[in-house]
Design an enzyme around this catalytic site. Structure first.
Site, PDB file in Angstrom:
ATOM      1  N   GLY A  11       0.837  -1.205  -0.185  1.00  0.00           N
ATOM      2  CA  GLY A  11       0.018   0.038  -0.182  1.00  0.00           C
ATOM      3  C   GLY A  11       0.815   1.498   0.080  1.00  0.00           C
ATOM      4  O   GLY A  11       0.526   2.568   0.386  1.00  0.00           O
ATOM      5  N   SER A  12       2.108   1.023  -0.635  1.00  0.00           N
ATOM      6  CA  SER A  12       3.048   2.406  -0.362  1.00  0.00           C
ATOM      7  C   SER A  12       2.502   3.619  -1.573  1.00  0.00           C
ATOM      8  O   SER A  12       2.285   4.704  -1.130  1.00  0.00           O
ATOM      9  CB  SER A  12       4.168   1.964  -0.808  1.00  0.00           C
ATOM     10  OG  SER A  12       4.424   1.745  -1.785  1.00  0.00           O
ATOM     11  N   ASN A  13       1.734   2.962  -2.582  1.00  0.00           N
ATOM     12  CA  ASN A  13       1.227   4.073  -3.431  1.00  0.00           C
ATOM     13  C   ASN A  13      -0.039   4.405  -2.896  1.00  0.00           C
ATOM     14  O   ASN A  13      -0.320   5.894  -3.173  1.00  0.00           O
ATOM     15  CB  ASN A  13       1.297   3.306  -4.672  1.00  0.00           C
ATOM     16  CG  ASN A  13       2.396   3.259  -5.256  1.00  0.00           C
ATOM     17  OD1 ASN A  13       2.914   4.096  -5.918  1.00  0.00           O
ATOM     18  ND2 ASN A  13       2.859   1.989  -5.449  1.00  0.00           N
ATOM     19  N   LYS A  65      -7.743 -13.887 -10.911  1.00  0.00           N
ATOM     20  CA  LYS A  65      -8.333 -13.153 -11.602  1.00  0.00           C
ATOM     21  C   LYS A  65      -9.552 -12.889 -10.786  1.00  0.00           C
ATOM     22  O   LYS A  65     -10.075 -13.535  -9.841  1.00  0.00           O
ATOM     23  CB  LYS A  65      -8.679 -13.721 -12.912  1.00  0.00           C
ATOM     24  CG  LYS A  65      -9.811 -15.134 -12.906  1.00  0.00           C
ATOM     25  CD  LYS A  65      -9.980 -15.671 -14.079  1.00  0.00           C
ATOM     26  CE  LYS A  65     -10.507 -16.855 -13.957  1.00  0.00           C
ATOM     27  NZ  LYS A  65     -10.964 -17.684 -15.253  1.00  0.00           N
ATOM     28  N   MET A  92      -3.301  -7.291  -7.555  1.00  0.00           N
ATOM     29  CA  MET A  92      -2.681  -8.137  -8.231  1.00  0.00           C
ATOM     30  C   MET A  92      -3.744  -9.248  -8.809  1.00  0.00           C
ATOM     31  O   MET A  92      -3.489 -10.288  -8.563  1.00  0.00           O
ATOM     32  CB  MET A  92      -1.167  -8.634  -7.519  1.00  0.00           C
ATOM     33  CG  MET A  92      -0.440  -7.767  -7.104  1.00  0.00           C
ATOM     34  SD  MET A  92       0.277  -6.725  -8.446  1.00  0.00           S
ATOM     35  CE  MET A  92       1.670  -7.571  -8.774  1.00  0.00           C
ATOM     36  N   HIS A 111       1.896   0.803 -13.069  1.00  0.00           N
ATOM     37  CA  HIS A 111       2.820  -0.342 -13.341  1.00  0.00           C
ATOM     38  C   HIS A 111       4.349   0.001 -13.084  1.00  0.00           C
ATOM     39  O   HIS A 111       4.422   1.059 -13.728  1.00  0.00           O
ATOM     40  CB  HIS A 111       2.519  -0.977 -14.894  1.00  0.00           C
ATOM     41  CG  HIS A 111       3.237  -2.244 -15.203  1.00  0.00           C
ATOM     42  ND1 HIS A 111       2.893  -3.455 -14.776  1.00  0.00           N
ATOM     43  CD2 HIS A 111       4.481  -2.488 -15.801  1.00  0.00           C
ATOM     44  CE1 HIS A 111       3.888  -4.268 -15.061  1.00  0.00           C
ATOM     45  NE2 HIS A 111       4.707  -3.607 -15.793  1.00  0.00           N
TER      46      HIS A 111
HETATM   47  C1  GAR Z   1       3.808  -1.293  -7.468  1.00  0.00           C
HETATM   48  O1  GAR Z   1       5.125  -1.224  -7.580  1.00  0.00           O
HETATM   49  C2  GAR Z   1       2.941  -1.355  -8.653  1.00  0.00           C
HETATM   50  O2  GAR Z   1       3.491  -0.396  -9.777  1.00  0.00           O
HETATM   51  C3  GAR Z   1       3.027  -2.664  -8.833  1.00  0.00           C
HETATM   52  O3  GAR Z   1       2.728  -3.538  -7.333  1.00  0.00           O
HETATM   53  C4  GAR Z   1       3.304  -2.564  -6.756  1.00  0.00           C
HETATM   54  C5  GAR Z   1       2.373  -2.195  -5.229  1.00  0.00           C
HETATM   55  O4  GAR Z   1       3.091  -1.457  -4.238  1.00  0.00           O
HETATM   56  N1  GAR Z   1       1.815  -3.135  -9.680  1.00  0.00           N
HETATM   57  C6  GAR Z   1       1.987  -4.035 -10.596  1.00  0.00           C
HETATM   58  O5  GAR Z   1       2.901  -4.581 -10.751  1.00  0.00           O
HETATM   59  C7  GAR Z   1       0.725  -4.556 -11.557  1.00  0.00           C
HETATM   60  N2  GAR Z   1       1.148  -5.263 -12.693  1.00  0.00           N
HETATM   61  P1  GAR Z   1       2.380  -0.864  -3.190  1.00  0.00           P
HETATM   62  O6  GAR Z   1       1.452  -1.990  -2.498  1.00  0.00           O
HETATM   63  O7  GAR Z   1       3.621  -0.671  -2.350  1.00  0.00           O
HETATM   64  O8  GAR Z   1       1.537   0.333  -3.564  1.00  0.00           O
END
Ligand code: GAR
Length: 192
Positions: A11-13, A65, A92, A111
């Protein structure tokens, strides 16, 4: 602009988005809900920290999925939030036409590579192993073809001689944390 965030992990984003909102850097965008397909995902803890509702929704019956009963549960719960944008921040799971049609034109994905290079799992590792000198991250609209929808914006990260996979991961994640809130702020300006 009402934003719902879906995520499966750290969840950092989502945190970067919520922090930007707290600091007034998210334009007219407002995160109204976080959902996760993993009951123990750290992303759900952000709800308490930032005062945003956060909940697990059972994605069954499939593992990778979202289809059938799980898809229906997600569609109903997200519809109830009346979102203008649904952000996939590390969600994911492959989304199917039922879900995509329910929120047509509203779903964006983050991504960790410069698409169309290195789609799928482990975008940073793929780029690292290929030996590219430039990589980055992409925000794009979601279509039925995985990681192929129209690109909203990208951020470039250089791979330096002294980088390791770990340092590259940190740089790409830092770029993601900048890009996604910026994209949302910009979308909220054009939406209002
Ligand atoms: C992020 O790096 C995002 O780009 C990637 O998962 C990570 C989630 O990080 N997404 C994918 O690879 C989608 N194909 P987070 O949970 O710390 O936000």
């Amino acid at each position: 602009m009402r934003v719902v965030i879906l995520g499966s992990g750290r969840g950092s984003n989502a945190e970067a988005i919520l922090q930007a909102q707290k600091e007034g850097r998210l334009g007219h965008a407002e995160v109204v809900q976080i959902f996760s397909d993993k009951p123990e995902a750290p992303i759900l803890e952000l709800g308490t920290r930032f005062g945003v509702p956060a909940a697990y929704i059972d994605p069954a019956p499939f593992k990778t999925k979202l289809e059938r009963e799980g898809e229906g549960r997600y569609i109903d719960a997200i519809r109830a939030c009346e979102p203008d944008v649904v952000v996939l921040a590390g969600f994911m799971r492959v989304l199917k036409p039922g879900f995509l049609d329910a929120f047509a034109g509203k779903i964006i994905n983050l991504h960790p590579s410069l698409l169309p290079s290195f789609p799928g799992l482990d975008g940073i590792g793929q780029a690292w192993r290929q030996g590219v000198k430039v990589t980055g991250c992409t925000v794009h609209y979601v279509t039925p073809e995985v990681d192929e929808g129209p690109i909203v914006d990208q951020s470039v990260v250089r791979v330096e001689a002294d980088d390791t996979l770990e340092s590259l991961e940190m740089k790409v994640h830092a770029a993601e944390h900048e890009l996604l809130p910026l994209v949302l702020a910009r979308l909220s300006e054009t939406a209002s």
